[in-house]
Motif scaffolding. Structure first.
Motif, short mmCIF file in Angstrom:
data_model
loop_
_atom_site.label_atom_id
_atom_site.label_comp_id
_atom_site.label_asym_id
_atom_site.label_seq_id
_atom_site.Cartn_x
_atom_site.Cartn_y
_atom_site.Cartn_z
N PHE A 1 3.29 -0.55 3.91
CA PHE A 1 2.31 0.04 4.84
C PHE A 1 1.13 -0.88 5.11
O PHE A 1 0.27 -0.55 5.91
N SER A 2 1.09 -2.06 4.44
CA SER A 2 -0.12 -2.88 4.61
C SER A 2 -0.19 -3.50 5.99
O SER A 2 -1.28 -3.70 6.54
N GLY B 1 -0.73 7.16 1.46
CA GLY B 1 -2.06 7.77 1.42
C GLY B 1 -3.15 6.71 1.49
O GLY B 1 -4.19 6.90 2.12
N GLU B 2 -2.89 5.57 0.83
CA GLU B 2 -3.84 4.46 0.85
C GLU B 2 -3.98 3.94 2.28
O GLU B 2 -5.08 3.61 2.73
N CYS B 3 -2.86 3.86 3.00
CA CYS B 3 -2.88 3.40 4.39
C CYS B 3 -3.69 4.38 5.25
O CYS B 3 -4.56 3.95 6.02
N PHE B 4 -3.43 5.66 5.08
CA PHE B 4 -4.23 6.67 5.80
C PHE B 4 -5.71 6.46 5.49
O PHE B 4 -6.56 6.44 6.40
N ASP B 5 -6.04 6.34 4.21
CA ASP B 5 -7.45 6.28 3.79
C ASP B 5 -8.14 5.00 4.27
O ASP B 5 -9.30 5.03 4.67
N LYS B 6 -7.41 3.86 4.23
CA LYS B 6 -8.04 2.59 4.63
C LYS B 6 -8.21 2.53 6.14
O LYS B 6 -9.22 2.01 6.63
N CYS B 7 -7.26 3.06 6.89
CA CYS B 7 -7.41 3.12 8.36
C CYS B 7 -8.59 4.04 8.69
O CYS B 7 -9.41 3.75 9.56
N ALA B 8 -8.66 5.18 7.97
CA ALA B 8 -9.73 6.16 8.22
C ALA B 8 -11.09 5.53 7.93
O ALA B 8 -12.05 5.72 8.70
N ARG B 9 -11.16 4.76 6.87
CA ARG B 9 -12.43 4.12 6.50
C ARG B 9 -12.87 3.14 7.60
O ARG B 9 -14.03 3.11 7.98
N ALA B 10 -11.89 2.37 8.10
CA ALA B 10 -12.21 1.42 9.18
C ALA B 10 -12.66 2.14 10.45
O ALA B 10 -13.40 1.60 11.26
N MET B 11 -12.23 3.38 10.62
CA MET B 11 -12.63 4.17 11.79
C MET B 11 -13.95 4.92 11.54
O MET B 11 -14.43 5.64 12.42
N GLY B 12 -14.48 4.79 10.33
CA GLY B 12 -15.78 5.41 10.02
C GLY B 12 -15.68 6.81 9.46
O GLY B 12 -16.70 7.51 9.35
N ASP C 1 0.84 -1.21 0.00
CA ASP C 1 0.00 0.00 0.00
C ASP C 1 0.87 1.26 0.00
O ASP C 1 1.96 1.26 0.55
N ALA C 2 0.33 2.32 -0.58
CA ALA C 2 0.99 3.63 -0.49
C ALA C 2 0.61 4.26 0.85
O ALA C 2 -0.36 3.85 1.49
N SER D 1 -0.48 6.46 22.48
CA SER D 1 -1.53 5.58 23.02
C SER D 1 -1.49 4.16 22.48
O SER D 1 -1.76 3.21 23.19
N PHE D 2 -1.23 4.05 21.19
CA PHE D 2 -1.25 2.72 20.57
C PHE D 2 0.12 2.43 19.97
O PHE D 2 0.69 3.29 19.29
N LYS D 3 0.63 1.23 20.24
CA LYS D 3 1.91 0.83 19.64
C LYS D 3 1.60 0.14 18.31
O LYS D 3 0.99 -0.91 18.28
N LEU D 4 2.01 0.76 17.22
CA LEU D 4 1.72 0.20 15.90
C LEU D 4 3.03 -0.24 15.24
O LEU D 4 4.10 0.31 15.53
N PRO D 5 2.95 -1.25 14.35
CA PRO D 5 4.20 -1.81 13.78
C PRO D 5 4.89 -0.88 12.79
O PRO D 5 4.24 -0.16 12.04
N HIS D 6 6.21 -0.89 12.86
CA HIS D 6 7.04 -0.27 11.83
C HIS D 6 7.49 -1.43 10.95
O HIS D 6 8.35 -2.19 11.37
N PRO D 7 6.92 -1.59 9.78
CA PRO D 7 7.22 -2.79 9.00
C PRO D 7 8.66 -2.87 8.54
O PRO D 7 9.26 -1.85 8.18
N ALA D 8 9.19 -4.09 8.60
CA ALA D 8 10.54 -4.32 8.07
C ALA D 8 10.37 -4.82 6.65
O ALA D 8 9.47 -5.60 6.36
#
Ligand code: KG4
Ligand code: ZN
Length: 336
Positions: A211-212, A163-174, A160-161, A194-201
């Protein structure tokens, strides 16, 4: 030199006249966001149809606002790759016909080169060579800008790009499409720790992105909370997503600059409007004494001025096209 730039690669129909490479005489952007919002993303056929309906009016307005006629132009630049094929075809065919009727040179412009050129419109002193991070809805590229018309891609997303990651996370959040800007707004009132999110290798090349995994982790977190009936603080999650994406982009860009010996760095593409990304990369460059450039907000997203500007540089380098010019959905900047 007066160049008309036409952009129709995704969901913005845009036209602009630029003078002497870097002066915007007019810039008209007609966005289709409201219509695509209903479907949660861009519907390609609708995009093509709206471009078809709007492109003449948008171009006429750009010429009128610049107070020039077709006859005054030195060339007509158009985005021909990459993007939605049906959307690109509208702009290419329109520009081709206009160039034929007005007997003006036709100038092909790669969309990502256009995003990079948005920086020339905002920073009169910026000249190649430098390193540019381009993050948009469809691309996440680290690019050596060797000259105004020569580029080397040294890193790209494997999935994912940004922007795509931003948009797909945003969509899942409503949040409505396109969600990147909503994450940005909500992040202003959230805690990024607040949330520990992965930094992909990413195995293989050091400067590629992924970013997926980040997107999947956010979607899973939201599903689990939903199943357990727990509420997730959207401001905190937005801030955590934004800071994670900002860290990933900043860390790779700085590492690439140090590896390839650049002390001049630019940011471009729709995601360059993100306040977290802008602040993080700007601060990291500042700490190292690097020069940092980013477009003003209205030139981060798709627009015609960036195409007119890059078109001017292409024209000066002798890059023109004949009537065989076609639209191409996928094309690396390395190959232009
Ligand atoms: O460059 P662009 O207008 O279109 C492409 O060439 O793809 O980029 C659009 C992308 C979308 O994913 C949009 O959500 C994102 O840029 N974007 C943002 C922000 N503004 C636009 N992402 C995060 N924060 C923002 N403020
Ligand atoms: Zn774009």
């Amino acid at each position: 030199m007066l160049i008309l730039g036409i952009e129709s690669s995704c969901d913005e129909t845009a036209a602009s006249v630029c003078e002497d490479f870097r002066t915007i005489k007019s810039s008209v952007v007609s966005t289709q966001i409201e219509e695509h919002k209903k479907y949660g993303g861009v519907v390609p056929e609708i995009a093509s149809r709206r471009h078809c309906e709007n492109i003449l009016q948008v171009t006429r307005q750009a010429l009128d606002e610049a107070d020039v006629t077709l006859n005054d132009l030195d060339g007509i630049a158009v985005t021909y790759a990459p993007g939605l094929i049906g959307a690109l075809l509208v702009g290419v065919n329109f520009a081709k016909s206009l160039a034929f009727a007005a007997e003006k040179p036709l100038i092909p412009v790669h969309h990502i080169a256009g995003h990079i050129a948005a920086n020339y419109l905002c920073h009169k002193e910026l000249e190649p060579p430098y390193l540019c991070m381009v993050a948009s809805g469809a691309h996440s590229h680290l690019i050596e800008v060797l000259s105004y018309t020569k580029f080397r891609v040294i890193g790209r997303t494997r999935d994912d790009a940004a922007g795509e990651c931003f948009d797909k996370c945003a969509r899942a959040m409503g949040f409505p499409y396109p969600g990147g800007v909503h994450i940005d707004r909500n992040a202003q009132n959230g805690d990024p720790t607040s949330f520990k999110l992965p930094h992909p290798a990413v195995a293989g090349t050091e400067f590629d992105f992924s970013f997926s995994g980040l997107k999947t982790s956010v979607i899973n977190m939201l599903h689990h909370a939903d199943q357990k009936g727990e509420a997730i603080n959207k401001n905190d999650l937005s801030a955590s997503i934004q800071s994670t994406i900002s860290e990933i982009i900043t860390e790779k860009t700085i590492r690439a600059a140090e590896h390839y010996g650049y002390s001049k760095i630019a940011l471009a593409g729709g995601v360059s409007a993100n306040s977290g990304v802008r602040a993080a990369l700007s601060a990291a460059c500042g700490e190292r004494g690097f020069d940092f450039y980013m477009p003003k907000l209205e030139l981060c997203g798709d627009n015609g001025a960036m195409i007119a500007c890059q078109g001017s540089y292409n024209f000066a380098a002798g890059i023109t096209a004949d009537e065989s010019l076609n639209a191409v959905a996928t094309m690396s900047l390395d190959n232009i």
